[in-house]
Motif scaffolding. Structure first.
Motif, PDB file in Angstrom:
ATOM      1  N   GLU A   1       0.829  -1.193   0.000  1.00  0.00           N
ATOM      2  CA  GLU A   1       0.000   0.000   0.000  1.00  0.00           C
ATOM      3  C   GLU A   1       0.873   1.255   0.000  1.00  0.00           C
ATOM      4  O   GLU A   1       1.938   1.285   0.607  1.00  0.00           O
ATOM      5  N   ASP A   2       0.412   2.290  -0.676  1.00  0.00           N
ATOM      6  CA  ASP A   2       1.137   3.556  -0.689  1.00  0.00           C
ATOM      7  C   ASP A   2       1.050   4.220   0.681  1.00  0.00           C
ATOM      8  O   ASP A   2       0.056   4.072   1.409  1.00  0.00           O
ATOM      9  N   ALA A   3       2.112   4.971   1.023  1.00  0.00           N
ATOM     10  CA  ALA A   3       2.079   5.764   2.252  1.00  0.00           C
ATOM     11  C   ALA A   3       0.960   6.794   2.155  1.00  0.00           C
ATOM     12  O   ALA A   3       0.685   7.347   1.085  1.00  0.00           O
ATOM     13  N   ALA A   4       0.327   7.084   3.292  1.00  0.00           N
ATOM     14  CA  ALA A   4      -0.883   7.915   3.271  1.00  0.00           C
ATOM     15  C   ALA A   4      -0.650   9.356   3.713  1.00  0.00           C
ATOM     16  O   ALA A   4      -1.450  10.234   3.379  1.00  0.00           O
ATOM     17  N   ILE A   5       0.420   9.630   4.461  1.00  0.00           N
ATOM     18  CA  ILE A   5       0.622  10.973   5.034  1.00  0.00           C
ATOM     19  C   ILE A   5       1.847  11.586   4.358  1.00  0.00           C
ATOM     20  O   ILE A   5       2.979  11.141   4.580  1.00  0.00           O
ATOM     21  N   ARG A   6       1.631  12.641   3.550  1.00  0.00           N
ATOM     22  CA  ARG A   6       2.710  13.076   2.672  1.00  0.00           C
ATOM     23  C   ARG A   6       2.792  14.591   2.556  1.00  0.00           C
ATOM     24  O   ARG A   6       2.656  15.175   1.500  1.00  0.00           O
ATOM     25  N   HIS A   7       3.016  15.236   3.713  1.00  0.00           N
ATOM     26  CA  HIS A   7       3.364  16.650   3.716  1.00  0.00           C
ATOM     27  C   HIS A   7       4.880  16.766   3.527  1.00  0.00           C
ATOM     28  O   HIS A   7       5.596  15.762   3.573  1.00  0.00           O
ATOM     29  N   TRP A   8       5.351  18.010   3.358  1.00  0.00           N
ATOM     30  CA  TRP A   8       6.782  18.234   3.114  1.00  0.00           C
ATOM     31  C   TRP A   8       7.323  19.336   4.021  1.00  0.00           C
ATOM     32  O   TRP A   8       6.691  20.392   4.166  1.00  0.00           O
ATOM     33  N   ILE A   9       8.487  19.075   4.599  1.00  0.00           N
ATOM     34  CA  ILE A   9       9.262  20.143   5.231  1.00  0.00           C
ATOM     35  C   ILE A   9      10.007  20.872   4.125  1.00  0.00           C
ATOM     36  O   ILE A   9      10.651  20.247   3.282  1.00  0.00           O
ATOM     37  N   THR A  10       9.897  22.189   4.126  1.00  0.00           N
ATOM     38  CA  THR A  10      10.633  23.012   3.166  1.00  0.00           C
ATOM     39  C   THR A  10      11.390  24.101   3.914  1.00  0.00           C
ATOM     40  O   THR A  10      11.093  24.395   5.086  1.00  0.00           O
ATOM     41  N   ALA A  11      12.355  24.705   3.254  1.00  0.00           N
ATOM     42  CA  ALA A  11      13.213  25.702   3.903  1.00  0.00           C
ATOM     43  C   ALA A  11      12.415  26.870   4.456  1.00  0.00           C
ATOM     44  O   ALA A  11      12.713  27.388   5.539  1.00  0.00           O
ATOM     45  N   ASP A  12      11.365  27.292   3.731  1.00  0.00           N
ATOM     46  CA  ASP A  12      10.587  28.458   4.160  1.00  0.00           C
ATOM     47  C   ASP A  12       9.184  28.111   4.632  1.00  0.00           C
ATOM     48  O   ASP A  12       8.394  28.993   4.963  1.00  0.00           O
ATOM     49  N   GLY A  13       8.844  26.841   4.662  1.00  0.00           N
ATOM     50  CA  GLY A  13       7.518  26.427   5.107  1.00  0.00           C
ATOM     51  C   GLY A  13       6.459  26.433   4.035  1.00  0.00           C
ATOM     52  O   GLY A  13       5.284  26.160   4.315  1.00  0.00           O
ATOM     53  N   SER A  14       6.847  26.719   2.805  1.00  0.00           N
ATOM     54  CA  SER A  14       5.881  26.671   1.710  1.00  0.00           C
ATOM     55  C   SER A  14       5.490  25.227   1.420  1.00  0.00           C
ATOM     56  O   SER A  14       6.170  24.282   1.841  1.00  0.00           O
ATOM     57  N   ALA A  15       4.410  25.039   0.692  1.00  0.00           N
ATOM     58  CA  ALA A  15       3.937  23.697   0.388  1.00  0.00           C
ATOM     59  C   ALA A  15       4.929  22.969  -0.514  1.00  0.00           C
ATOM     60  O   ALA A  15       5.576  23.578  -1.371  1.00  0.00           O
TER      61      ALA A  15
END
Length: 331
Positions: A26-40
């Protein structure tokens, strides 16, 4: 290997009856990203800015997917900026466990320093009380927003690769812009045929599905050995210069487990990795890099697979071999 259904834990193995004996991940379900400036990032929500001390990583030393994130944490100098909890290797009726009192000291967890949880599934329900899905490692937790950022290892390593560079001053880049198309292409091949290929063989419950997976796996290993006979790393640039990239590390964490576990436990036994000359030389080059072998724990690796997968190894007897130094090109 269990899962949560509407926030309730179920000790439930993979159901291959619906796929004629084939294992499907199964694919991973939770997929936000840490970015240098907090943008998506490419998926998920904005608001996860790279900050020292804000994030916590949950891993198993046995798991090849989690192992990737530990390697990138090491190579990118993130040890002082991202804290870590290591589960014990026994994944039993409650799944991954923070067993700080395991009778064998080698297999004790360092505990959940954030919440003193007993089981990893409690981290998932802390993130979302009615969470449904497999409870897997790695998990990247945001201490500020009190939620999971991601449980997808391939994306966590890309966050580690670049998001924190202004904080650490570490400019190593394992996913350079000019090589991304080539890296993505070989990653895709290796994921289906090798990284997940060993699981397709090991978790298959029909002979034809097992044999197809093993055939594909070793055909790819043969190709990779031929490729590495002519170049230092998996990806070359347009001028023929070889570059160490995330593709190498994604393959490494599977192959470092191969001779000790996948060869016997998953019946991937046509050939050992140490019998591939070019792959063995490539493994040795990776093992020599500072900090890499600090992330490899063969005790946890062997214990987890042979002891936890009682559908494959019902006696739970953990083999004593191979002898020390079995790692391809071990020093």
């Amino acid at each position: 290997m269990g899962l949560l259904i509407n926030g309730q834990w179920h000790d439930q193995w993979y159901d291959t009856s619906k796929t004629d004996g084939a294992f499907q991940r199964e694919d991973a379900a939770i997929r936000h990203w840490i970015t240098a400036d907090g943008s998506a990032g490419p998926s998920g929500d904005a608001g996860f800015k790279a900050e020292s001390g804000r994030y916590h990583l949950y891993v198993s030393l046995a798991c090849p997917w989690a192992h990737r994130t530990l390697i990138f944490r090491e190579l990118k100098g993130l040890q002082e900026h991202i804290s870590v909890s290591v589960v014990s290797p026994d994944m039993l009726s409650q799944g991954w466990e923070f067993d700080t009192e395991h009778p064998d000291p080698r297999f004790r967890s360092n505990g959940d320093e954030l919440f003193n949880s007993r089981y990893l599934h409690q981290i998932y329900t802390r993130h979302k009380p009615d969470y449904s899905g497999r409870v897997t490692v790695p998990v990247l937790w945001d201490k500020q927003r009190n939620c999971i950022v991601s449980n997808e290892s391939s994306e966590i390593i890309r966050m580690f690769n670049s998001a924190f560079d202004q904080i650490t001053g570490n400019s190593l880049d394992f996913y350079p812009q000019a090589l991304r198309a080539d890296i993505d292409a070989i990653n895709e091949r290796i994921y289906h045929r090798v990284n997940n290929g060993v699981y397709k063989a090991g978790f298959a419950t029909a002979a034809d599905k097992y044999e197809a997976a093993v055939s594909t796996l070793f055909a790819e290993l043969d190709q990779l050995d031929t490729l590495l006979a002519g170049q230092r790393w998996l990806v070359n640039d347009a001028l023929g210069q070889s570059h160490l990239t995330e593709a190498d590390w994604r393959l490494f964490t599977t192959l470092v487990r191969f001779d000790a576990v996948y060869f016997g436990h998953f019946k991937c036994n046509l050939q050992l990795i140490r019998d591939y000359p070019a792959l063995s030389r490539w493994m040795k080059r990776l093992q020599k890099l500072p900090g890499v072998m600090d992330t490899v724990n063969l005790d946890h690796i062997k214990r987890h697979y042979y002891f936890s997968h009682d559908t494959i190894n019902p006696t739970r007897i953990v083999p004593v071999g191979p002898r020390a130094g079995f790692l391809p090109g071990a020093l």
